[in-house]
Write an enzyme that holds these catalytic residues in place. Structure first.
Site, PDB file in Angstrom:
ATOM      1  N   SER A 156      14.904  22.167 -22.676  1.00  0.00           N
ATOM      2  CA  SER A 156      15.107  23.616 -22.637  1.00  0.00           C
ATOM      3  C   SER A 156      16.182  24.056 -23.623  1.00  0.00           C
ATOM      4  CB  SER A 156      15.496  24.050 -21.222  1.00  0.00           C
ATOM      5  OG  SER A 156      14.504  23.690 -20.303  1.00  0.00           O
TER       6      SER A 156
ATOM      7  N   GLY B 174       4.969  24.539 -23.892  1.00  0.00           N
ATOM      8  CA  GLY B 174       5.046  25.900 -23.350  1.00  0.00           C
ATOM      9  C   GLY B 174       6.164  26.711 -23.971  1.00  0.00           C
TER      10      GLY B 174
ATOM     11  N   ARG C 118      -3.202  27.478 -20.065  1.00  0.00           N
ATOM     12  CA  ARG C 118      -2.020  28.131 -19.483  1.00  0.00           C
ATOM     13  C   ARG C 118      -2.027  29.622 -19.840  1.00  0.00           C
ATOM     14  NH1 ARG C 118       3.132  24.203 -20.358  1.00  0.00           N
ATOM     15  NH2 ARG C 118       4.011  25.704 -18.871  1.00  0.00           N
TER      16      ARG C 118
ATOM     17  N   SER D  21       9.825  32.657 -16.748  1.00  0.00           N
ATOM     18  CA  SER D  21      11.031  33.260 -17.314  1.00  0.00           C
ATOM     19  C   SER D  21      11.128  33.023 -18.814  1.00  0.00           C
ATOM     20  CB  SER D  21      12.273  32.685 -16.620  1.00  0.00           C
ATOM     21  OG  SER D  21      12.378  31.296 -16.855  1.00  0.00           O
ATOM     22  N   GLN D  22      10.209  32.205 -19.375  1.00  0.00           N
ATOM     23  CA  GLN D  22      10.262  31.927 -20.807  1.00  0.00           C
ATOM     24  C   GLN D  22       9.988  33.175 -21.633  1.00  0.00           C
ATOM     25  OE1 GLN D  22       7.556  28.670 -21.442  1.00  0.00           O
ATOM     26  NE2 GLN D  22       9.016  27.134 -20.718  1.00  0.00           N
TER      27      GLN D  22
ATOM     28  N   ASP E  59      11.263  22.280 -11.409  1.00  0.00           N
ATOM     29  CA  ASP E  59      10.878  21.067 -12.130  1.00  0.00           C
ATOM     30  C   ASP E  59      11.093  19.833 -11.263  1.00  0.00           C
ATOM     31  OD1 ASP E  59       9.889  22.143 -14.432  1.00  0.00           O
ATOM     32  OD2 ASP E  59      11.688  21.833 -15.633  1.00  0.00           O
TER      33      ASP E  59
ATOM     34  N   ARG F  92       0.781  21.973 -10.122  1.00  0.00           N
ATOM     35  CA  ARG F  92       1.654  20.990  -9.495  1.00  0.00           C
ATOM     36  C   ARG F  92       1.685  21.110  -7.972  1.00  0.00           C
ATOM     37  NH1 ARG F  92       6.539  21.193 -14.040  1.00  0.00           N
ATOM     38  NH2 ARG F  92       5.415  19.944 -15.599  1.00  0.00           N
TER      39      ARG F  92
ATOM     40  N   ARG G   4       5.707  15.275 -15.654  1.00  0.00           N
ATOM     41  CA  ARG G   4       6.507  15.249 -14.430  1.00  0.00           C
ATOM     42  C   ARG G   4       5.783  14.523 -13.300  1.00  0.00           C
ATOM     43  NH1 ARG G   4      10.928  16.747 -16.075  1.00  0.00           N
ATOM     44  NH2 ARG G   4      11.211  18.534 -17.453  1.00  0.00           N
TER      45      ARG G   4
END
Length: 434
Positions: A24, A96, A124, A171-172, A320, A351, A396
């Protein structure tokens, strides 16, 4: 390596590892350095599929930089809000952050671009961000499915304007707008459930570190749960920036301490980290671990923990680690409820569903609960056994479910190299703890 056969650990041995730089922070630092006025040296850079995708995009756009992977450094020449080549094709692959940040960067700065991606990234959703940009006069054509990659952008630039963005699903979008705001000046209104989210806090911290001035506007006309930031057009520069080790990556090795009843140290981790996943360490503390900050590392000591109970926890702000929490919940004495994780359905995999699917393979009961507008997962421990874990090409999933194999015979991770997205040598580091 098509499959990774996890070896159970029979003897207690303390863990001491290093993890790569934060994904990030790395991709935010790359964007801010490219927008800055002057040359910036980034230290502690993460080199992975995601960051290489970002660097490849910058190269296609004409930015000049030098890479030294051995030193974990990138020296990048900022162009003061200008894109050197404004009529090119870039490929964000499965990243992403690159997808969202590049989309905003290109529309704000202006030009004609084609943005391509991997098949995974095509699935996505991007519609919320794309519709917001279209409202500001940007012409965007989705070349396959509406609201998804690949796409074409034709923009004369965006500046001196007000933009409102909902943070609930990602929030990206907000982070990208806040970082690009300094190019021409922008007022960014954040709405939704995550206006104070951990990743937005990282972005605001980094704006200050790079010398970008902004003001938080307070007005009675805005409803509760809304925040507005005003970023003026400005030049900014920074000669050198240190990137923190990746807290998300570190958490797997801290969770292993609880599963194995040992001590675990991850070098370079600090409790004052601006990464939201630091909250996971306090979850481990609630489960009986001792949390200790040393000069060069943070240690989790679970050597006195013989067993632990499940718990209910809201993971909306450090989601995450939802998969990590799910795996340690499988070994608890009592049920665990992971709450407010609806937004992780739209990540590299669904997920929420993956937690249920793969825990059931291990002999654990799990089910999704939709309660009062919140998506939660209830995990009930059972008689556990080995299984072959599908990773859904999601890094992940691979990293978290590998932890189960440290306790159970017969855990196999399919497609383990999907970890290249953020942690290329994860399984090498995992092998080092034996």
């Amino acid at each position: 390596m098509d499959k990774y056969y996890v070896k159970p650990i029979r003897e207690k041995k303390n863990i001491c590892v290093e993890v790569p730089g934060s994904k990030s922070i790395t991709n935010r630092a790359l964007m801010l350095a490219a927008l800055s006025d002057g040359t910036c040296k980034l230290k502690g850079v993460l080199f992975s599929d995601d960051s290489r995708a970002f660097l490849d995009c910058l190269e296609k756009l004409g930015f000049e930089f030098r890479v030294d992977e051995n030193k974990k450094e990138v020296i990048i020449k900022g162009e003061n809000g200008r894109i050197p080549k404004n009529n090119v094709t870039i490929n964000v692959r499965s990243a992403g952050t690159a997808a969202r940040f590049m989309t905003v960067l290109l529309t704000v700065c202006g030009g004609d671009y084609r943005l391509e991606s991997s098949e995974q990234m095509k699935r996505r959703p991007m519609s919320q961000l794309l519709e917001t940009l279209k409202e500001k006069g940007v012409v965007i054509h989705c070349l396959e499915e509406e609201g998804h990659f690949p796409l074409e952008i034709h923009s004369k630039g965006i500046g001196q304007t007000d933009i409102s963005i909902d943070t609930s699903k990602s929030s990206q979008y907000a982070s990208a707008l806040l970082m690009a705001g300094a190019v021409h000046g922008m007022k960014v209104e954040l709405t939704g459930s995550r206006v104070d989210g951990a990743y937005i806090k990282i972005t605001l911290n980094m704006l200050e570190q790079f010398g970008i001035r902004y003001q938080q506007e307070e007005s009675r006309q805005f409803s509760e749960g809304t925040k507005t930031y005003v970023i003026g057009k400005q030049r900014f520069s920074l000669k050198e920036y240190d990137i923190e080790p990746d807290m998300s990556a570190a958490c797997y090795f801290y969770a292993m301490a609880l599963l194995l009843g040992v001590k675990s140290r991850v070098k370079g981790i600090r409790l004052n980290s601006m990464q939201g996943d630091v909250k996971f360490l306090y979850i481990l503390e609630k489960l009986g671990c001792i949390l200790k900050e040393e000069k060069e590392a943070v240690e989790i000591d679970a050597s006195a923990v013989k067993s632990y109970a499940g718990m209910e926890t809201d993971m909306s702000d450090f989601s995450d680690q939802a998969l990590t929490m799910a795996v340690i919940a499988a070994f608890a004495k009592t049920p665990t409820k992971i709450c407010n994780i609806e937004h992780i359905r739209g990540q590299e995999s669904d997920r929420v569903q993956v937690i249920v699917n793969e825990l059931q393979k291990l002999g654990c009961k799990a089910r999704i609960l939709e309660e009062n507008g919140s998506t939660n997962v209830l995990i009930i421990p059972g008689v556990l056994h080995g299984a072959e874990i599908e990773t859904y090409n999601d890094h992940r999933v691979a990293m978290s479910f590998a932890m189960a194999g440290l306790k159970l015979e017969g855990v196999v991770i399919d497609n383990p190299m999907c970890c290249n997205k953020t942690f290329e040598n994860y399984f090498e580091v995992l092998d080092s703890i034996y």
